[in-house]
Design an enzyme around this catalytic site. Structure first.
Site, PDB file in Angstrom:
ATOM      1  N   HIS A  62       4.131  -9.382   1.272  1.00 19.02           N
ATOM      2  CA  HIS A  62       2.879  -8.639   1.448  1.00 19.02           C
ATOM      3  C   HIS A  62       2.094  -9.251   2.609  1.00 19.02           C
ATOM      4  O   HIS A  62       0.958  -9.694   2.482  1.00 19.02           O
ATOM      5  CB  HIS A  62       2.073  -8.670   0.140  1.00 19.02           C
ATOM      6  CG  HIS A  62       1.114  -7.522  -0.024  1.00 19.02           C
ATOM      7  ND1 HIS A  62      -0.177  -7.585   0.415  1.00 19.02           N
ATOM      8  CD2 HIS A  62       1.256  -6.283  -0.570  1.00 19.02           C
ATOM      9  CE1 HIS A  62      -0.802  -6.440   0.116  1.00 19.02           C
ATOM     10  NE2 HIS A  62       0.066  -5.630  -0.478  1.00 19.02           N
ATOM     11  N   ASP A  74       0.128   1.587  -1.620  1.00 20.22           N
ATOM     12  CA  ASP A  74       1.177   0.920  -0.814  1.00 20.22           C
ATOM     13  C   ASP A  74       2.304   0.356  -1.693  1.00 20.22           C
ATOM     14  O   ASP A  74       3.312  -0.104  -1.175  1.00 20.22           O
ATOM     15  CB  ASP A  74       0.585  -0.179   0.093  1.00 20.22           C
ATOM     16  CG  ASP A  74      -0.163  -1.275  -0.652  1.00 20.22           C
ATOM     17  OD1 ASP A  74      -0.844  -0.974  -1.645  1.00 20.22           O
ATOM     18  OD2 ASP A  74      -0.074  -2.443  -0.231  1.00 20.22           O
ATOM     19  N   HIS A  75       2.148   0.458  -3.033  1.00 20.25           N
ATOM     20  CA  HIS A  75       3.186  -0.051  -3.933  1.00 20.25           C
ATOM     21  C   HIS A  75       3.907   1.047  -4.718  1.00 20.25           C
ATOM     22  O   HIS A  75       4.907   0.772  -5.359  1.00 20.25           O
ATOM     23  CB  HIS A  75       2.581  -1.044  -4.939  1.00 20.25           C
ATOM     24  CG  HIS A  75       2.032  -2.261  -4.276  1.00 20.25           C
ATOM     25  ND1 HIS A  75       2.669  -3.485  -4.309  1.00 20.25           N
ATOM     26  CD2 HIS A  75       0.930  -2.434  -3.505  1.00 20.25           C
ATOM     27  CE1 HIS A  75       1.961  -4.363  -3.603  1.00 20.25           C
ATOM     28  NE2 HIS A  75       0.905  -3.747  -3.113  1.00 20.25           N
TER      29      HIS A  75
HETATM   30 ZN   LIG Z   1      -3.207  -3.843  -4.246  1.00 20.64          ZN
HETATM   31 ZN   LIG Z   2      -0.701  -4.041  -1.719  1.00 23.30          ZN
END
Ligand SMILES: [Zn+2]
Ligand SMILES: [Zn+2]
Length: 303
Positions: free
Chosen positions: A249, A65-66
């Site tokens: 986040h 997700d990054h």
């Molecule tokens: Zn992570």
């Molecule tokens: Zn993350």
């Protein structure tokens, strides 16, 4: 002075309002992209920042997700004539481009970028500290009184060198420089399961950007997935005496107000970042300037 634009503030998966992690930090002529979740290219365009001068990428860790947006971004850069070289900083396991070790990643005469270790699932995770170097102000009155003429002698004293005047006297920097004044500092931490090892790295920062994936009611889940609750992030901000706490986040399971309320009960000067929020970080003052999206009203309709 630093600015940070949040391009993605969602944890794990995007929501209608929040894209995956990506942030642009601006300082002087520099632009740093911190993380690059899927869909970051369009967020860059929507924010109005575009790709210009975006040639330094900092990765907090290797979770998808990054980083999933990086391939597409580099593909665009390869066709983008104005960007000839991209530097990517991350841990060895994150990507095999540049291996970051804790310490100073880059500096110039007034700015430094420092990487520090962060504890999160998978290891090789880093936080980043953007910091203006401290400086000692030149005391014109003292220089006048000592007979230091304007020009190269004063510049050398500012640079920390002693000078000998035409009459033979030697003037030392300490005679014309005031006490050190610290500059602005912005600390950025991606995903993390622990705060005890972060306190010294983020201490006194004017703004601390950090994940806040869970609320305290689900502290056990936070612990098992190696993430923070809003309350934990707030306690870190309080203990490290930062100026402002900016949470990102954010999980789809919570509303922004719930996250904010939990953190503010412990650390009042907290903001929960939204996509396209632009903050300015000055020494002793960090503020939300504006939200860069021009389409927000349309999003409401679409939602
Ligand atoms: Zn992570
Ligand atoms: Zn993350």
């Amino acid at each position: 002075m630093f600015e940070i634009v949040f391009l993605g503030t969602s944890a794990a998966a995007p929501s209608i309002r929040r894209n995956l992690s990506a942030h642009v930090v601006l300082h002087k002529e520099y632009r740093f992209l911190v993380d690059c979740g899927e869909g970051t290219q369009r967020q860059l365009l929507k924010s109005g920042l575009g790709f210009k001068r975006l040639n330094k990428v900092l990765l907090t860790h290797s979770h998808l997700d990054h980083i999933l947006g990086l391939g597409g971004l580099l593909s665009t850069f390869m066709r983008w004539e104005t960007i000839e070289e991209v530097e990517i900083f991350g841990g060895r396991s994150t990507l095999s481009f540049v291996d970051v070790k804790p310490g100073r990643l880059m500096e110039d005469d007034s700015f430094e970028l420092i990487a520090f270790p962060v504890t999160h699932r998978g290891g090789e995770c880093f936080g980043y500290l953007f910091r203006e170097k401290p400086r000692r102000p030149f005391l014109v009155d003292k220089a006048e009184a000592l007979g230091v003429p304007p020009g190269p002698e004063r510049r050398r004293l500012v640079a920390g060198e002693s000078v000998t005047l035409s009459d033979g006297r030697t003037i030392h920097p300490d005679e014309v420089l005031g006490p050190e004044i610290r500059g602005a500092a912005l600390a950025h931490v991606g995903d993390t399961g622990r705060t005890s090892d972060l306190i010294e790295h983020v201490r006194g920062a004017d703004a601390l950007v950090i994940e806040s994936t869970y609320l305290d009611a689900e502290a056990d889940l936070a612990r098992s997935y190696d993430h923070l609750t809003a309350a934990q992030a707030a306690r870190l901000a309080r203990d490290a005496q930062v100026g402002q706490l900016i949470l990102t986040h954010i999980s789809r399971r919570y509303g922004q107000k719930q996250v904010l309320a939990e953190a503010q009960a412990i650390f009042p000067n907290t903001a929960v970042a939204r996509d396209f929020d632009r903050f300015r970080v000055l020494k002793d003052k960090s503020t939300l300037l504006e939200n860069l999206t021009v389409e927000e009203e349309n999003w409401h309709v679409a939602a």
